[in-house]
Scaffold this active site. Structure first.
Site, mmCIF file in Angstrom:
data_model
loop_
_atom_site.group_PDB
_atom_site.id
_atom_site.type_symbol
_atom_site.label_atom_id
_atom_site.label_comp_id
_atom_site.label_asym_id
_atom_site.label_seq_id
_atom_site.Cartn_x
_atom_site.Cartn_y
_atom_site.Cartn_z
ATOM 1 N N ASN A 64 0.816 -1.211 0.000
ATOM 2 C CA ASN A 64 0.000 0.000 0.000
ATOM 3 C C ASN A 64 0.851 1.263 0.000
ATOM 4 O O ASN A 64 1.009 1.919 -1.030
ATOM 5 C CB ASN A 64 -0.960 -0.034 1.190
ATOM 6 N N ASP A 65 1.439 1.574 1.144
ATOM 7 C CA ASP A 65 2.179 2.832 1.243
ATOM 8 C C ASP A 65 3.337 2.923 0.237
ATOM 9 O O ASP A 65 3.643 4.004 -0.252
ATOM 10 C CB ASP A 65 2.733 3.007 2.667
#
Lengths: 466, 96
Positions: free
Chosen positions: A392-393
């Site tokens: 994600n990040d």
């Protein structure tokens, strides 16, 4: 020096050289296994030569200890799953640190309570103190890290009031205590308190740190276990321990540094716990409604079938779902269709340095298909499909575009530059940094919801029908 | 020269050797590097052996015994698990 001591020291030198060669050979996948074997040979020589030393009188305890330790070590190394490797390394760090504490304390005890040598030299006394402190921090810190990775303890960022002040007081206190022991060497309780403070410090330092920062913590504890061994070398006046410990200490520090760079954060920032959320994640970008499109496996299969190049970006989600074999199956079928498949590995993907690489190696993905961020980041723009699995990040373009974002400046994979980005995730939940990923709302982004293993298996089966 | 000074010099030089060696290790091998170097830090076993094997039986021998167990777990577990990982790293057969 008599002849036996000379031979012993030469053997220790040989062992040290073998450790250096071993690490050198670990520098390439082709020679790495040999390197590990060379290093193990060095260890074997060191142990055998020590056993022949004339200061060893009785062998009963030694045999018992080696048998028990070897059994536990062997069982651990055979049973551990590749996805649990961060915990394993964490635990091993802890045992190394624990051994340093025990050896240092035992050495102290021998100096003070054995008739042979009554006076404890100042330099050795300081080394005993440092060995105890660093070893104790490594021991308790590693087992807290183990607990977090094994999810026995919450992986969340845990904050308690005045934590930095308390840690600082403990550090200053334990240093003061070490100095004080120089004037009161006979007081064994000072050393017991030193161990206790070290253990508490290890717990307090690691407890606040969140799960996704574990790559930094594990690397740092790896370094500490080396430094503790080197300090024990100073206690025993043994050059081999100092060299071996220094090598490991350097290794851990370098990896720590690489991990911190991978998140664009300082070591201090990681140790003080959590992302700096001063801006408040709610104001940054979430006010815009995101227009998220999602696909099912049929449509996703069609997109893959018409691609000619694919990059797969694995993250911690792949490890959690144990999906590495499903990923390999997908890559195989794509390659059978003549599609180029590569993997892009972000430095902090997973829970320890190189975590994703080991998992993919376990699933038989050749290592020359795995590319580091800087090797592959310019290739996304001429790639048809990017598949993000449980990351994600590390693929959030906000790190490049939004100066208000807490992750701004962190190196990220340029997945949004591909023609199509398919993101496999279980839900829309935020990543570790706790921020929305604006990538999910991009016009070329498609969400493919589901557990990674299930979702990829469905996709692979569908592709078989084409 | 003072022996403590010589030991510090050796320590510093060894750190430099370590830095030189480890910066050359590619990211794909970082996990085995960690577990493998970790096994090396189990070198404390040497000290543990000396504690446990010394003559008059007292607290230091018991501490030595526990230290041997810990260090042996570190050494044996570390080397074996590193070997297990490294066995899996394969190059693509199709390409040269």
């Amino acid at each position: 020096m008599n002849i036996v001591e000379i031979i012993t020291n030469i053997a220790y030198l040989v062992a040290s050289v073998l450790f250096i060669y071993g690490i050198k050979y670990l520098g390439s996948p082709r020679t790495a296994r040999t390197g590990n074997f060379i290093s193990a040979t060095g260890m074997f020589i060191a142990v055998v030569v020590t056993l022949l030393s004339k200061s060893i009188i009785s062998y009963e305890l030694i045999v018992i200890g080696i048998v028990i330790g070897s059994l536990i070590g062997t069982i651990m190394s055979v049973k551990v799953k590749m996805t649990s490797m961060p915990q394993m390394v964490g635990a091993l760090n802890g045992f190394g640190g624990g051994a340093s504490v025990l050896v240092a304390f035992s050495e102290y005890y021998r100096y003070i309570f054995d008739e042979k040598h009554q006076s404890l030299p100042v330099d050795i006394n300081i080394a005993i103190g440092l060995s105890i402190i660093v070893g104790a921090v490594t021991f308790s810190g590693s087992f807290i890290a183990f607990g977090k990775l094994q999810e026995l303890i919450s992986g969340k960022v845990i904050k308690f009031p005045l934590q930095n002040a308390v840690n600082l007081i403990l550090i200053v206190g334990v240093v003061a205590l070490t100095v004080y022991t120089l004037f009161d060497v006979q007081n064994v309780w000072l050393y017991v308190v030193m161990i206790a403070v070290g253990l508490v410090l290890g717990v307090l330092v690691v407890l606040p740190i969140g799960g996704a920062d574990m790559p930094v913590v594990i690397s740092l504890l790896n370094s500490y276990s080396g430094i503790a061994a080197a300090m024990t070398g100073f206690v025993l006046q043994n050059v081999m321990l100092i060299i071996a410990g220094a090598l490991v200490g350097a290794s851990g520090i370098i990896l720590t540094n690489i991990m911190c760079k991978g998140m664009n954060r300082s070591l201090m920032n990681v140790l003080l716990g959590g992302w700096d959320n001063t801006g408040g994640s709610d104001e940054t970008g979430t006010s815009k409604r995101m227009d998220v499109k999602s696909v099912e496996f049929e449509e996703a299969a069609m997109i893959f079938d018409s691609a000619s190049s694919v990059i797969i970006v694995p993250g911690y989600g792949m490890a959690v779902a144990q999906a590495q074999h499903a990923v390999r199956d997908l890559a195989n079928i794509l390659e059978k269709k003549g599609i180029q498949v590569r993997f892009a590995i972000h430095p902090v993907a997973g829970r320890m340095p190189g975590h994703m690489n080991v998992l993919l190696a376990e699933a038989n993905v050749p290592y020359d298909k795995l590319f580091a961020l800087e090797e592959i980041n310019d290739d996304f723009s001429n790639t048809d499909v990017v598949l993000v699995i449980g990351a994600n990040d590390v693929v959030n373009p906000a790190a490049k575009t939004n100066p208000q974002s807490p992750i701004f400046g962190m190196p990220v994979l340029n997945v949004e530059q591909a023609k199509t980005v398919i993101i496999n995730k279980r839900s829309m939940a935020t990543g570790y940094a706790g921020i929305e990923n604006e990538l999910f709302g991009y016009p070329n982004a498609l969400m493919y919801f589901g557990d990674a293993k299930d979702a990829l298996t469905k996709l692979t089966n569908e592709l078989k029908n084409y | 020269m003072d022996s403590i000074l010589m030991l510090i010099i050796i320590f510093v030089l060894a750190v430099f050797v370590g830095v030189e060696l480890i910066t050359k290790v590619p990211p794909t091998l970082h996990t085995p590097l960690m577990s493998g170097s970790n096994a090396i830090s189990g070198i404390t076993i040497v000290g543990a052996l000396l504690s446990a094997g010394s003559d008059n039986f007292n607290l230091s021998n018991i501490l030595g015994l526990i230290a041997i167990i810990f260090a042996t777990i570190n050494v044996v577990g570390g080397y074996l698990v590193t070997d297990r990982m490294l066995k899996m790293f394969k190059k693509d057969k199709g390409e040269k």
